[in-house]
Design a protein around this motif. Structure first.
Motif, mmCIF file in Angstrom:
data_model
loop_
_atom_site.group_PDB
_atom_site.id
_atom_site.type_symbol
_atom_site.label_atom_id
_atom_site.label_comp_id
_atom_site.label_asym_id
_atom_site.label_seq_id
_atom_site.Cartn_x
_atom_site.Cartn_y
_atom_site.Cartn_z
ATOM 1 N N GLN A 197 -4.276 5.162 7.979
ATOM 2 C CA GLN A 197 -5.292 4.808 7.004
ATOM 3 C C GLN A 197 -5.236 5.847 5.896
ATOM 4 N N VAL A 198 -4.118 5.907 5.208
ATOM 5 C CA VAL A 198 -3.906 6.910 4.178
ATOM 6 C C VAL A 198 -4.981 6.795 3.094
ATOM 7 N N ALA A 199 -5.496 7.935 2.703
ATOM 8 C CA ALA A 199 -6.523 7.966 1.661
ATOM 9 C C ALA A 199 -5.836 7.891 0.308
ATOM 10 N N VAL A 200 -6.014 6.779 -0.393
ATOM 11 C CA VAL A 200 -5.380 6.618 -1.698
ATOM 12 C C VAL A 200 -6.335 7.064 -2.791
ATOM 13 N N THR A 201 -5.756 7.631 -3.836
ATOM 14 C CA THR A 201 -6.527 8.095 -4.977
ATOM 15 C C THR A 201 -6.798 6.934 -5.924
ATOM 16 N N LEU A 217 1.610 -12.750 -3.530
ATOM 17 C CA LEU A 217 1.234 -11.345 -3.693
ATOM 18 C C LEU A 217 0.728 -10.802 -2.363
ATOM 19 N N VAL A 218 1.439 -9.793 -1.831
ATOM 20 C CA VAL A 218 1.058 -9.153 -0.570
ATOM 21 C C VAL A 218 0.854 -7.663 -0.844
ATOM 22 N N CYS A 219 -0.329 -7.140 -0.502
ATOM 23 C CA CYS A 219 -0.673 -5.749 -0.788
ATOM 24 C C CYS A 219 -0.884 -4.980 0.502
ATOM 25 N N ASP A 220 -0.524 -3.701 0.475
ATOM 26 C CA ASP A 220 -0.698 -2.871 1.663
ATOM 27 C C ASP A 220 -2.177 -2.720 1.985
ATOM 28 N N VAL A 221 -2.481 -2.764 3.275
ATOM 29 C CA VAL A 221 -3.864 -2.763 3.728
ATOM 30 C C VAL A 221 -4.592 -1.475 3.366
ATOM 31 N N THR A 222 -3.861 -0.373 3.187
ATOM 32 C CA THR A 222 -4.528 0.882 2.836
ATOM 33 C C THR A 222 -5.122 0.831 1.432
ATOM 34 N N ASP A 255 0.079 -4.453 6.693
ATOM 35 C CA ASP A 255 0.611 -3.103 6.901
ATOM 36 C C ASP A 255 2.053 -3.102 6.423
ATOM 37 N N LEU A 256 2.317 -2.418 5.311
ATOM 38 C CA LEU A 256 3.631 -2.488 4.679
ATOM 39 C C LEU A 256 4.376 -1.169 4.623
ATOM 40 N N ILE A 257 3.667 -0.034 4.741
ATOM 41 C CA ILE A 257 4.286 1.236 4.359
ATOM 42 C C ILE A 257 4.915 1.978 5.534
ATOM 43 N N THR A 258 5.854 2.860 5.196
ATOM 44 C CA THR A 258 6.402 3.806 6.152
ATOM 45 C C THR A 258 5.492 5.032 6.177
ATOM 46 N N VAL A 259 4.979 5.329 7.358
ATOM 47 C CA VAL A 259 4.067 6.465 7.528
ATOM 48 C C VAL A 259 4.884 7.750 7.527
ATOM 49 N N VAL A 260 4.359 8.793 6.901
ATOM 50 C CA VAL A 260 5.062 10.069 6.816
ATOM 51 C C VAL A 260 4.145 11.188 7.290
ATOM 52 N N ALA A 261 4.762 12.338 7.593
ATOM 53 C CA ALA A 261 4.000 13.507 8.006
ATOM 54 C C ALA A 261 2.955 13.846 6.953
ATOM 55 N N GLY A 262 1.763 14.174 7.421
ATOM 56 C CA GLY A 262 0.660 14.484 6.519
ATOM 57 C C GLY A 262 -0.307 13.341 6.352
ATOM 58 N N ASP A 263 0.147 12.090 6.615
ATOM 59 C CA ASP A 263 -0.774 10.956 6.590
ATOM 60 C C ASP A 263 -1.786 11.106 7.726
ATOM 61 N N PRO A 264 -2.989 10.546 7.574
ATOM 62 C CA PRO A 264 -3.984 10.675 8.645
ATOM 63 C C PRO A 264 -3.651 9.818 9.861
ATOM 64 N N CYS A 265 -3.953 10.345 11.028
ATOM 65 C CA CYS A 265 -3.768 9.599 12.278
ATOM 66 C C CYS A 265 -4.655 8.361 12.262
ATOM 67 N N PRO A 266 -4.143 7.194 12.661
ATOM 68 C CA PRO A 266 -4.959 5.980 12.652
ATOM 69 C C PRO A 266 -6.056 5.997 13.706
#
Length: 569
Positions: A239-243, A342-347, A381-392
């Protein structure tokens, strides 16, 4: 075993084709030899270790209720057609024809074979559950076989399959297998994480991989130290926090000449990339146009996209972009041409102020708001999760690592039983498809993963549990009667205690013996030198720590036996 009789042709130099430590060291230690790309012979030292891994696997499978059998390697292609996998598995499936032009495959896995085996034999819920497994060579026609035993065309695998009447029963078997697999990793001396995984070509809805952590691992994974969550990059969620993007919240079109990348757009607005939105134009497997939107600092995950858009989807070519009226580098969700999904990432669902392409050359929007300025067809859910992203699960920052997949467990459900007509009569006499589980261990891959985790600049450092020999005895001058006498005595005492011993009786320089024994990685080395023998001692070396100590000849056998037995797992 005497090393003078051992078939283990060592190499002094690193083979040019060996990129990974496991590949390099097993070749140099005389454990494996390449026959062709992706095909290896296992020499005696490697074979002894492989048999130990197999024994550990059998021990844990039998304890968990598994029953071993052996199925054909060559499988009738018809059962693969029944399951629907013959045409979709891909070119990795090795297809052959016999002299009568009948089609067969060399099994990379045996879901079809085992389902065909039991479908006319197991008739009632009273016969369930059943858990069957085998240890066997498998075949996969890798396009680029590499990394030695890590990615070969022929490999040794334990594959197991369970048949259950209810979801509760399947879950119980699945949990038992997960625990057994954790035990296997521990007993083989592997530091491994169970991670949430994609089921890939096997299918099913639930899967966990056991990943041996290693810098040379082919898979990226993320994990949470706070709550224990772990997943590979194909299945991880967040659940990455987007700006929120720049602007005052109103939709504004901004002239951005020549700014076609996320980095350029972020620098132009003096805003973090996380505050921008990245658009990717795709053609799905049915040939339909799709625009996918993800946070600007993340990438579209190919595996997740395959599940959504079909295996074989692709990024639009320049010609296809022109065909659908899209402007490369300036694509966005507002004013998207008709007929494009149009498909958008859930975050991004809760974000109300997007910086994105304006679907017009040299222009971007700020303040674009979903629900007001555009309406996605789906949030996924479309994205590749990376280090630093918040744990779901708990929100703590995820850590990143690389790993080697050594085993995996799946819940297949009725995927194969429904397709192949494999049913049983339930308590009410109603025909139901079996609920299946699938459980695989890469036996030869586990061997390579162990070397990746356990080596130094001098060679392999085997865990005792899978070492080809547990102790090596090195008489530095075996021609001296006293040296030979002590060597024979210690060998007999250790063998009587059940310890696996190899004696380096070769008449060569001590330095070569030391180098070869370190390269081959025997856990404990007993060195018989002139000075020590005069004092009634031998030198005992722990290969893992490098520690050396002088031990009385009368005590060394019992000391070493205690050390070995305590580490056998």
């Amino acid at each position: 075993m005497k090393m003078s009789n051992l078939y283990a042709p060592t190499l002094k130099e690193d083979p040019a084709e060996a990129e990974l430590a496991s590949h390099r060291l097993m070749l140099r230690a005389g454990m494996i030899r390449k026959q062709a790309a992706g095909l290896y012979s296992y020499l005696p030292l490697a074979w002894r270790s492989l048999r130990k891994i197999e024994d550990i696997v059998r021990d844990e499978m039998d304890a968990a209720g598994g029953q071993e059998l052996l199925m054909p390697i060559m499988v009738d292609a018809q059962v693969w057609r029944e399951s629907g996998r013959y045409n979709v598995y891909g070119p990795e499936l090795m297809r052959i024809s016999d002299r009568h032009e009948r089609e067969f495959v060399l099994g990379p896995t045996h879901e079809e074979t085992v389902t065909d085996l039991i479908k006319n034999e197991l008739k009632s819920y009273k016969q369930l559950p059943v858990n069957l497994y085998q240890i066997q060579d498998k075949f996969r026609d890798e396009m680029r076989p590499r990394f030695g035993l890590m990615r070969g065309r022929e490999f040794i695998m334990k594959d197991g399959y369970s048949f259950n009447a209810t979801q509760e029963s399947l879950q119980e078997t699945y949990d038992d297998m997960k625990q057994a697999y954790a035990n296997i990793c521990e007993r083989c001396g592997l530091k491994a994480l169970p991670v949430v995984a994609d089921s890939g070509q096997i299918g099913g809805d639930t899967s966990v991989e056991f990943m041996a952590l290693a810098d040379a691992g082919e898979a990226a994974l993320v994990y949470c130290d706070a709550c224990g969550y772990a997943a590979d990059d194909e299945a991880a969620s967040t659940q990455v926090a987007v700006t929120e993007g720049p602007g005052d919240g109103t939709l504004q079109k901004v002239h951005t000449p020549g700014l076609t990348t996320i980095k350029e757009v972020a620098e132009f607005f003096e805003f973090p990339e996380n505050g921008t939105r990245k658009a990717l134009a795709l053609i799905d497997v049915e040939g339909n146009p799709v625009v996918a939107i993800v946070p600007g600092d993340h990438e579209l995950n190919d595996c997740k996209a395959e599940h959504l858009f079909g295996e074989g989807f692709h990024l639009m070519t320049d010609e296809e972009l022109e065909q659908y009226g899209l402007c490369k580098g300036f694509i966005g969700p507002v004013n998207l041409p008709e007929g494009i999904r149009l498909v958008c990432d859930v975050t991004l669902r809760d974000s109300k102020q997007w910086a994105c392409g304006a679907n017009e050359v040299d222009y971007h929007f700020t303040g674009a708001c979903p629900g007001r300025d555009f309406e996605p067809d789906a949030w996924e859910d479309l994205i590749t999760v990376v280090a630093g992203d918040p744990c779901p699960h708990c929100g703590a920052p995820l850590a990143g690592a690389r790993g080697i997949e050594v085993s995996q467990v799946f819940q297949l459900g009725p995927k194969y039983s429904e397709a192949m007509g494999a049913t049983f009569a339930d308590e009410n006499g109603e025909e139901k498809p079996f609920l299946m589980g699938c459980y695989g261990v890469g036996v030869s891959r586990t061997l390579a993963a162990s070397v990746e985790q356990h080596h130094d600049e001098n060679g392999i450092i085997w865990p005792v549990s899978i070492a080809p020999y547990e102790v090596s005895i090195m008489p530095l001058d075996p021609t001296i009667p006293e040296c030979a006498e002590v060597c024979d005595r210690l060998t007999a005492e250790l063998c009587e205690a059940g310890i696996e011993v190899i004696v380096d009786d070769r008449d060569i320089r001590p330095g070569v013996k030391f180098a070869d024994n370190d390269l081959m990685g025997f856990p404990y080395q007993i060195v018989l030198g002139k000075r020590g023998l005069k004092n009634g001692t031998v030198e005992l070396k722990d290969r893992a720590t490098g520690e050396r100590e002088d031990v009385a000849i009368d005590e060394v056998a019992s000391k070493v036996a205690d050390l070995v037995i305590s580490q056998r797992r």
